[in-house]
Scaffold this motif. Structure first.
Motif, PDB file in Angstrom:
ATOM      1  N   LYS A 104       0.806  -1.224   0.000  1.00  0.00           N
ATOM      2  CA  LYS A 104       0.000   0.000   0.000  1.00  0.00           C
ATOM      3  C   LYS A 104       0.840   1.275   0.000  1.00  0.00           C
ATOM      4  N   GLY A 105       1.727   1.359  -0.968  1.00  0.00           N
ATOM      5  CA  GLY A 105       2.519   2.577  -1.124  1.00  0.00           C
ATOM      6  C   GLY A 105       3.933   2.485  -0.605  1.00  0.00           C
ATOM      7  N   VAL A 106       4.226   1.503   0.240  1.00  0.00           N
ATOM      8  CA  VAL A 106       5.610   1.314   0.693  1.00  0.00           C
ATOM      9  C   VAL A 106       6.409   0.750  -0.482  1.00  0.00           C
ATOM     10  N   PRO A 107       7.556   1.337  -0.818  1.00  0.00           N
ATOM     11  CA  PRO A 107       8.323   0.856  -1.968  1.00  0.00           C
ATOM     12  C   PRO A 107       8.813  -0.572  -1.783  1.00  0.00           C
ATOM     13  N   VAL A 108       8.710  -1.342  -2.865  1.00  0.00           N
ATOM     14  CA  VAL A 108       9.147  -2.737  -2.888  1.00  0.00           C
ATOM     15  C   VAL A 108      10.240  -2.882  -3.934  1.00  0.00           C
ATOM     16  N   ALA A 109      11.344  -3.497  -3.548  1.00  0.00           N
ATOM     17  CA  ALA A 109      12.443  -3.740  -4.483  1.00  0.00           C
ATOM     18  C   ALA A 109      12.728  -5.233  -4.550  1.00  0.00           C
ATOM     19  N   VAL A 110      13.141  -5.684  -5.712  1.00  0.00           N
ATOM     20  CA  VAL A 110      13.459  -7.102  -5.913  1.00  0.00           C
ATOM     21  C   VAL A 110      14.958  -7.311  -5.793  1.00  0.00           C
ATOM     22  N   ILE A 111      15.358  -8.361  -5.056  1.00  0.00           N
ATOM     23  CA  ILE A 111      16.759  -8.760  -5.017  1.00  0.00           C
ATOM     24  C   ILE A 111      16.863 -10.142  -5.645  1.00  0.00           C
ATOM     25  N   SER A 112      17.965 -10.385  -6.333  1.00  0.00           N
ATOM     26  CA  SER A 112      18.094 -11.665  -7.033  1.00  0.00           C
ATOM     27  C   SER A 112      19.556 -12.003  -7.261  1.00  0.00           C
ATOM     28  N   GLY A 113      19.842 -13.309  -7.257  1.00  0.00           N
ATOM     29  CA  GLY A 113      21.188 -13.762  -7.564  1.00  0.00           C
ATOM     30  C   GLY A 113      21.456 -13.753  -9.052  1.00  0.00           C
TER      31      GLY A 113
ATOM     32  N   ARG B   5       7.804  -3.666 -14.192  1.00  0.00           N
ATOM     33  CA  ARG B   5       6.427  -3.683 -14.705  1.00  0.00           C
ATOM     34  C   ARG B   5       5.445  -4.154 -13.633  1.00  0.00           C
ATOM     35  N   ALA B   6       5.936  -4.974 -12.709  1.00  0.00           N
ATOM     36  CA  ALA B   6       5.070  -5.486 -11.633  1.00  0.00           C
ATOM     37  C   ALA B   6       4.923  -4.482 -10.496  1.00  0.00           C
ATOM     38  N   GLY B   7       5.633  -3.358 -10.590  1.00  0.00           N
ATOM     39  CA  GLY B   7       5.491  -2.317  -9.587  1.00  0.00           C
ATOM     40  C   GLY B   7       6.677  -2.119  -8.665  1.00  0.00           C
ATOM     41  N   ALA B   8       7.749  -2.898  -8.863  1.00  0.00           N
ATOM     42  CA  ALA B   8       8.939  -2.740  -8.021  1.00  0.00           C
ATOM     43  C   ALA B   8       9.648  -1.425  -8.336  1.00  0.00           C
ATOM     44  N   VAL B   9      10.195  -0.788  -7.305  1.00  0.00           N
ATOM     45  CA  VAL B   9      10.909   0.478  -7.505  1.00  0.00           C
ATOM     46  C   VAL B   9      12.379   0.254  -7.821  1.00  0.00           C
ATOM     47  N   GLY B  10      12.822  -0.994  -7.725  1.00  0.00           N
ATOM     48  CA  GLY B  10      14.227  -1.238  -8.000  1.00  0.00           C
ATOM     49  C   GLY B  10      14.539  -2.703  -8.143  1.00  0.00           C
ATOM     50  N   PHE B  11      15.730  -2.967  -8.665  1.00  0.00           N
ATOM     51  CA  PHE B  11      16.225  -4.324  -8.835  1.00  0.00           C
ATOM     52  C   PHE B  11      17.656  -4.344  -8.321  1.00  0.00           C
ATOM     53  N   VAL B  12      17.933  -5.187  -7.324  1.00  0.00           N
ATOM     54  CA  VAL B  12      19.244  -5.205  -6.677  1.00  0.00           C
ATOM     55  C   VAL B  12      19.896  -6.575  -6.845  1.00  0.00           C
ATOM     56  N   PRO B  13      20.915  -6.692  -7.695  1.00  0.00           N
ATOM     57  CA  PRO B  13      21.635  -7.970  -7.806  1.00  0.00           C
ATOM     58  C   PRO B  13      22.349  -8.283  -6.494  1.00  0.00           C
ATOM     59  N   LYS B  14      22.360  -9.551  -6.105  1.00  0.00           N
ATOM     60  CA  LYS B  14      23.029  -9.930  -4.866  1.00  0.00           C
ATOM     61  C   LYS B  14      24.547  -9.799  -4.982  1.00  0.00           C
ATOM     62  N   THR B  15      25.026  -9.612  -6.197  1.00  0.00           N
ATOM     63  CA  THR B  15      26.463  -9.420  -6.414  1.00  0.00           C
ATOM     64  C   THR B  15      26.894  -7.981  -6.135  1.00  0.00           C
ATOM     65  N   LEU B  16      25.932  -7.111  -5.866  1.00  0.00           N
ATOM     66  CA  LEU B  16      26.250  -5.704  -5.612  1.00  0.00           C
ATOM     67  C   LEU B  16      27.096  -5.588  -4.344  1.00  0.00           C
ATOM     68  N   GLY B  17      28.106  -4.731  -4.379  1.00  0.00           N
ATOM     69  CA  GLY B  17      28.964  -4.533  -3.219  1.00  0.00           C
ATOM     70  C   GLY B  17      28.198  -3.959  -2.041  1.00  0.00           C
ATOM     71  N   ALA B  18      28.761  -4.133  -0.849  1.00  0.00           N
ATOM     72  CA  ALA B  18      28.079  -3.713   0.378  1.00  0.00           C
ATOM     73  C   ALA B  18      27.738  -2.229   0.367  1.00  0.00           C
ATOM     74  N   LYS B  19      28.723  -1.379   0.040  1.00  0.00           N
ATOM     75  CA  LYS B  19      28.481   0.061   0.048  1.00  0.00           C
ATOM     76  C   LYS B  19      27.439   0.455  -0.990  1.00  0.00           C
ATOM     77  N   ALA B  20      27.524  -0.163  -2.172  1.00  0.00           N
ATOM     78  CA  ALA B  20      26.566   0.150  -3.233  1.00  0.00           C
ATOM     79  C   ALA B  20      25.163  -0.308  -2.843  1.00  0.00           C
TER      80      ALA B  20
END
Length: 202
Positions: free
Chosen positions: A73-82, A94-109
């Protein structure tokens, strides 16, 4: 900031939660299935961001993303994936996620991406996705020259300064800025630089 992490891998949940807590995030709640995530969302309506593993139990792919977005209900949802793929990132968006975060992303990023999305911004690190790698064959892949210009933007240089450093005409730099901004989904040069920094592209 209050976050919900939904991932069926204990190590991923614990590692991401540790990164975020160490960076000053107020509270991080973690669950292992979609059903547990939906219960947490119902019981705790004050989350600032929900991180949702695309392949955990109960998700059924994009259907789980849609269910979570509707429940949030308005709280942003982001997908994480390997799996870092442009196709998956686009499906999530397209499903409404505000972002996509690869699990390979560095800690700071990853921490920077989480803060960005919790503030209402979108995060799609095209430079890290398999069909979007610089020099690759994807339609939105950044060219080497565009990466050079992007590096100048990250350093805070003006178009004139970038043109001087790269031995280009200023009008050429302007064209590169326009093109790379479109490829990155950036609103302007400042947003392009922010995306590049957060994604660890430069």
């Amino acid at each position: 900031m209050r976050l919900l992490i939904a991932d069926d891998h204990d190590l991923v949940r614990e590692t991401v939660a540790a990164f975020l807590t160490a960076s000053g995030v107020e509270a991080v709640q973690s669950v292992a299935t979609l059903d547990e995530a939906l219960v947490a969302i119902r019981d705790e309506p004050r989350f600032d961001l929900i991180l949702l593993d695309y392949n955990m139990p109960g998700m059924n792919g994009v259907e789980g993303v849609r269910r979570t977005v509707n429940a949030a209900k308005g709280v942003p949802v982001a997908v994480i994936s390997g799996m870092a793929s442009r196709e998956l990132a686009e499906i999530a968006e397209r499903a409404g996620a505000v972002g996509f975060v690869p699990k390979t992303l560095g800690a700071k990023a990853m921490v920077a991406a989480v803060r960005l999305m919790a503030q209402g911004e979108r995060f799609h690190p095209l430079g890290l996705l398999s069909s979007e790698m610089p020099g690759g064959e994807g339609p939105n892949a950044l060219t080497r020259r565009e990466l050079d210009v992007l590096r100048g933007l990250v350093e805070g240089l003006s178009n004139k300064e970038i043109a001087r450093d790269l031995d280009l005409q200023e009008v050429t730099v302007k064209l590169h800025v326009k093109t790379l901004s479109r490829k990155l989904g950036a609103r302007n040069r400042t947003h392009a630089a922010m995306i590049a920094r957060n994604a660890g592209m430069i």
